[in-house]
Design a protein around this motif. Structure first.
Motif, PDB file in Angstrom:
ATOM      1  N   GLU A  77       1.045 -32.273  -8.700  1.00 18.08           N
ATOM      2  CA  GLU A  77       2.224 -32.940  -9.205  1.00 18.08           C
ATOM      3  C   GLU A  77       1.897 -33.461 -10.748  1.00 18.08           C
ATOM      4  OE1 GLU A  77       4.627 -34.672  -5.435  1.00 18.08           O
ATOM      5  OE2 GLU A  77       3.529 -36.138  -6.815  1.00 18.08           O
ATOM      6  N   THR A  78       2.884 -33.308 -11.650  1.00 15.78           N
ATOM      7  CA  THR A  78       2.660 -33.722 -12.918  1.00 15.78           C
ATOM      8  C   THR A  78       3.625 -34.553 -13.317  1.00 15.78           C
ATOM      9  OG1 THR A  78       1.360 -31.588 -13.559  1.00 15.78           O
ATOM     10  CG2 THR A  78       2.185 -32.857 -15.275  1.00 15.78           C
ATOM     11  N   TRP A  79       3.383 -35.739 -14.052  1.00 18.80           N
ATOM     12  CA  TRP A  79       4.540 -36.698 -14.476  1.00 18.80           C
ATOM     13  C   TRP A  79       4.273 -36.913 -15.992  1.00 18.80           C
ATOM     14  CZ3 TRP A  79       7.512 -39.258 -10.939  1.00 18.80           C
ATOM     15  CH2 TRP A  79       7.420 -39.056  -9.699  1.00 18.80           C
ATOM     16  N   VAL A  80       5.446 -37.366 -16.611  1.00 16.47           N
ATOM     17  CA  VAL A  80       5.450 -37.842 -18.050  1.00 16.47           C
ATOM     18  C   VAL A  80       6.055 -39.034 -18.145  1.00 16.47           C
ATOM     19  CG1 VAL A  80       7.449 -36.553 -18.523  1.00 16.47           C
ATOM     20  CG2 VAL A  80       5.877 -36.916 -20.288  1.00 16.47           C
ATOM     21  N   ARG A  81       5.610 -39.721 -19.131  1.00 19.32           N
ATOM     22  CA  ARG A  81       6.072 -41.124 -19.102  1.00 19.32           C
ATOM     23  C   ARG A  81       6.613 -41.176 -20.557  1.00 19.32           C
ATOM     24  NH1 ARG A  81       2.861 -46.156 -20.462  1.00 19.32           N
ATOM     25  NH2 ARG A  81       3.716 -47.918 -19.724  1.00 19.32           N
ATOM     26  N   PHE A  82       7.650 -41.675 -20.711  1.00 15.00           N
ATOM     27  CA  PHE A  82       8.446 -41.791 -22.073  1.00 15.00           C
ATOM     28  C   PHE A  82       9.449 -42.791 -22.185  1.00 15.00           C
ATOM     29  CE2 PHE A  82      11.041 -39.201 -19.207  1.00 15.00           C
ATOM     30  CZ  PHE A  82      12.217 -39.575 -19.457  1.00 15.00           C
ATOM     31  N   THR A  83       9.754 -42.743 -23.512  1.00 13.33           N
ATOM     32  CA  THR A  83      10.877 -43.760 -23.963  1.00 13.33           C
ATOM     33  C   THR A  83      12.098 -43.005 -24.621  1.00 13.33           C
ATOM     34  OG1 THR A  83      10.423 -44.604 -25.909  1.00 13.33           O
ATOM     35  CG2 THR A  83       9.551 -45.750 -24.068  1.00 13.33           C
ATOM     36  N   LEU A  84      13.401 -43.291 -24.517  1.00 15.59           N
ATOM     37  CA  LEU A  84      14.079 -42.425 -25.589  1.00 15.59           C
ATOM     38  C   LEU A  84      13.886 -42.628 -26.888  1.00 15.59           C
ATOM     39  CD1 LEU A  84      17.564 -43.598 -23.992  1.00 15.59           C
ATOM     40  CD2 LEU A  84      16.124 -41.698 -23.155  1.00 15.59           C
TER      41      LEU A  84
ATOM     42  N   LEU B  71      13.591 -38.774 -11.611  1.00 16.97           N
ATOM     43  CA  LEU B  71      13.454 -39.639 -12.661  1.00 16.97           C
ATOM     44  C   LEU B  71      13.554 -40.960 -12.287  1.00 16.97           C
ATOM     45  CD1 LEU B  71      13.515 -39.837 -15.906  1.00 16.97           C
ATOM     46  CD2 LEU B  71      16.184 -39.478 -15.493  1.00 16.97           C
ATOM     47  N   VAL B  72      12.618 -41.763 -12.904  1.00 10.57           N
ATOM     48  CA  VAL B  72      12.654 -43.247 -12.575  1.00 10.57           C
ATOM     49  C   VAL B  72      12.394 -44.054 -13.734  1.00 10.57           C
ATOM     50  CG1 VAL B  72      11.872 -43.123 -10.067  1.00 10.57           C
ATOM     51  CG2 VAL B  72      10.267 -43.359 -11.871  1.00 10.57           C
ATOM     52  N   THR B  73      12.949 -45.405 -13.645  1.00 10.53           N
ATOM     53  CA  THR B  73      12.752 -46.319 -14.612  1.00 10.53           C
ATOM     54  C   THR B  73      11.617 -47.098 -14.185  1.00 10.53           C
ATOM     55  OG1 THR B  73      14.318 -47.815 -13.792  1.00 10.53           O
ATOM     56  CG2 THR B  73      15.122 -46.478 -15.814  1.00 10.53           C
ATOM     57  N   VAL B  74      10.852 -47.556 -15.251  1.00  6.29           N
ATOM     58  CA  VAL B  74       9.628 -48.190 -14.986  1.00  6.29           C
ATOM     59  C   VAL B  74       9.571 -49.563 -15.389  1.00  6.29           C
ATOM     60  CG1 VAL B  74       6.966 -48.268 -15.321  1.00  6.29           C
ATOM     61  CG2 VAL B  74       7.923 -46.125 -15.202  1.00  6.29           C
TER      62      VAL B  74
ATOM     63  N   ASP C  45      17.882 -49.270 -22.141  1.00  2.65           N
ATOM     64  CA  ASP C  45      17.137 -49.905 -22.956  1.00  2.65           C
ATOM     65  C   ASP C  45      16.201 -48.593 -23.628  1.00  2.65           C
ATOM     66  OD1 ASP C  45      15.116 -50.946 -24.607  1.00  2.65           O
ATOM     67  OD2 ASP C  45      14.873 -52.692 -23.148  1.00  2.65           O
ATOM     68  N   THR C  46      16.439 -48.331 -24.983  1.00  5.30           N
ATOM     69  CA  THR C  46      15.750 -47.197 -25.492  1.00  5.30           C
ATOM     70  C   THR C  46      14.067 -47.358 -25.772  1.00  5.30           C
ATOM     71  OG1 THR C  46      16.190 -48.230 -27.629  1.00  5.30           O
ATOM     72  CG2 THR C  46      17.658 -46.474 -26.886  1.00  5.30           C
ATOM     73  N   GLN C  47      13.960 -48.574 -25.485  1.00  2.81           N
ATOM     74  CA  GLN C  47      12.267 -49.048 -25.449  1.00  2.81           C
ATOM     75  C   GLN C  47      11.671 -48.880 -24.293  1.00  2.81           C
ATOM     76  OE1 GLN C  47      10.675 -48.844 -28.221  1.00  2.81           O
ATOM     77  NE2 GLN C  47      12.616 -48.954 -29.642  1.00  2.81           N
ATOM     78  N   ALA C  48      12.631 -49.109 -22.999  1.00  4.74           N
ATOM     79  CA  ALA C  48      11.879 -49.116 -21.535  1.00  4.74           C
ATOM     80  C   ALA C  48      11.149 -47.575 -21.336  1.00  4.74           C
ATOM     81  CB  ALA C  48      13.222 -49.091 -20.741  1.00  4.74           C
ATOM     82  N   TYR C  49      10.132 -47.847 -20.716  1.00  6.00           N
ATOM     83  CA  TYR C  49       9.366 -46.549 -20.196  1.00  6.00           C
ATOM     84  C   TYR C  49      10.108 -46.119 -19.008  1.00  6.00           C
ATOM     85  CZ  TYR C  49       5.572 -46.930 -23.413  1.00  6.00           C
ATOM     86  OH  TYR C  49       4.960 -46.894 -24.639  1.00  6.00           O
ATOM     87  N   HIS C  50      10.173 -44.749 -18.877  1.00  3.60           N
ATOM     88  CA  HIS C  50      10.782 -44.090 -17.748  1.00  3.60           C
ATOM     89  C   HIS C  50       9.551 -42.832 -17.385  1.00  3.60           C
ATOM     90  CE1 HIS C  50      14.286 -45.879 -19.019  1.00  3.60           C
ATOM     91  NE2 HIS C  50      14.104 -45.422 -20.273  1.00  3.60           N
ATOM     92  N   GLN C  51       9.596 -42.415 -16.204  1.00  2.00           N
ATOM     93  CA  GLN C  51       8.733 -41.642 -15.853  1.00  2.00           C
ATOM     94  C   GLN C  51       9.386 -40.296 -15.000  1.00  2.00           C
ATOM     95  OE1 GLN C  51       5.314 -43.920 -14.525  1.00  2.00           O
ATOM     96  NE2 GLN C  51       4.231 -41.826 -13.989  1.00  2.00           N
ATOM     97  N   ALA C  52       9.115 -39.097 -15.201  1.00  3.58           N
ATOM     98  CA  ALA C  52       9.688 -38.066 -14.470  1.00  3.58           C
ATOM     99  C   ALA C  52       8.786 -37.112 -14.112  1.00  3.58           C
ATOM    100  CB  ALA C  52      10.743 -37.244 -15.266  1.00  3.58           C
ATOM    101  N   ARG C  53       9.063 -36.375 -12.879  1.00  2.00           N
ATOM    102  CA  ARG C  53       7.847 -35.329 -12.167  1.00  2.00           C
ATOM    103  C   ARG C  53       8.590 -34.040 -12.776  1.00  2.00           C
ATOM    104  NH1 ARG C  53       8.169 -32.211  -7.449  1.00  2.00           N
ATOM    105  NH2 ARG C  53       9.771 -33.748  -6.744  1.00  2.00           N
TER     106      ARG C  53
END
Length: 346
Positions: A124-131, A180-183, A191-199
């Motif tokens: 599995e590969t996940w990426v963590r990002f903000t808008l 897709l989940v918010t962290v 929140d455009t600064q909030a981190y989210h993660q998706a597989r």
């Protein structure tokens, strides 16, 4: 169906270390491309085409498209994402050009080890990002989208469903961004600064495990205005590996049909579209020149196909040599670490 939770901590992975390392003097200009995943047509539908398949009353049905890859027949069925509008109604959205560009930005973010996690055991590969990260990345590459557009694109990528068949056998079904989940916030993508993660889809994980991801000039890709230019460029990156002034490369117009991007009502219009895409690649430093040869039917009265012969630019040759060196270096490192590349049946 419950979501798969993202990993809480980084996971040691030789494969991901190799995926994150580039042979370049400018890391910000380089990213990874994954041939099998990129060849799945998913971003080709335009608003005009969607309108044609939309019933007079109601939402569009899933869209079905068949294509060929390496002599095998594939079919992709794209089920649009249903998103709630400001007035409370729901509207269907197919992934398109904006989603394509957002995915490129996310793949670039993935190559930064602060924002990517690869689990070699679960594959599995996940990426963590903000808008805001995506906003800044797109703006830096001249492909600006506002945060509302980016938020919508993320939702479309997470809620559309792609089902892929090889022949009549279903081989994969899922969204472009899965689980897709918010962290850091309860508010979903507010929140455009909030981190989210998706597989990411399994094709990405398999390419990392098999050391198949190929480095390329992502900055040059993002300079291309036309989707077809970007599609052809990706094809050249994977197929024209031994690029050289003395080693020209050719492909057929019929091959480009697999992209789904040649859907004009007249073939002459489609051929003009290809010509314009190749001109753009020339202007953006991918090609030195190209030649067009019409292939006539047996009767000689009509054009049944077109052959395109290209000569690479010096920059493209250098970039392909760097990609080849990176692959060789990665395979050598994997061998020294006694890493066995897993087999994958596509």
């Amino acid at each position: 169906m419950p979501k798969t939770p993202p990993p809480m901590l980084p996971i040691p992975s030789l494969q991901y270390d190799l995926f994150s390392h580039f042979v370049t003097n400018n890391d910000s200009a380089i990213s990874n491309t994954i041939e099998f995943w990129e060849c799945i047509p998913k971003y080709f539908l335009t608003p005009a085409q969607i309108k044609k398949v939309t019933p007079e009353m109601g939402q569009p049905d899933p869209y079905k498209w068949s294509y060929q890859l390496e002599g095998k027949s594939y079919t992709i069925i794209i089920q649009p994402a249903m998103l709630e509008e400001d007035d409370g109604s729901f509207k269907a959205y197919f992934p398109g050009a904006t989603e394509e560009l957002v995915e490129e930005a996310l793949k670039k973010i993935l190559s930064n080890q602060h924002f990517g996690i690869h689990d070699p055991n679960l594959r599995e590969t996940w990426v963590r990002f903000t808008l805001s990260m995506i906003y800044r990345e797109l703006k830096a590459k001249g492909r600006s989208r506002n945060r509302i557009q980016i938020k919508r694109a993320i939702n479309i990528m997470a809620r559309c469903v792609l089902t892929l068949y090889q022949g009549k056998k279903e081989i994969w079904s899922g969204s472009i961004l899965q689980d897709l989940v918010t962290v850091d916030r309860e508010e979903y993508l507010e929140d455009t600064q909030a981190y989210h993660q998706a597989r990411l889809p399994l094709f990405v994980s398999h390419a990392i495990d098999r050391i198949e991801a190929r480095q390329f000039n992502y900055e040059r890709l993002m300079k291309c205005d036309k989707q077809l230019s970007r599609w052809i460029y990706k094809r050249l990156i994977h197929r024209y590996i031994q690029a050289d002034y003395c080693n020209h490369y050719h492909f057929m117009y019929s091959d480009l049909k697999n992209s789904g991007l040649l859907m004009q009502s007249e073939e002459t219009s489609n051929r003009k579209k290809v010509h314009a895409a190749l001109e753009e690649l020339k202007q953006n430093g991918v090609l030195n020149f190209f030649e067009v040869t019409n292939v006539k039917s047996k009767s000689g009265k009509s054009v049944c196909d077109v052959k395109y012969t290209i000569s690479p630019s010096g920059d493209f040759i250098a970039e392909q040599k760097a990609a080849n060196k990176r692959r060789k270096d990665n395979l050598d490192k994997a061998s020294k670490e006694n890493y066995t590349i897993p087999s994958v049946n596509k």
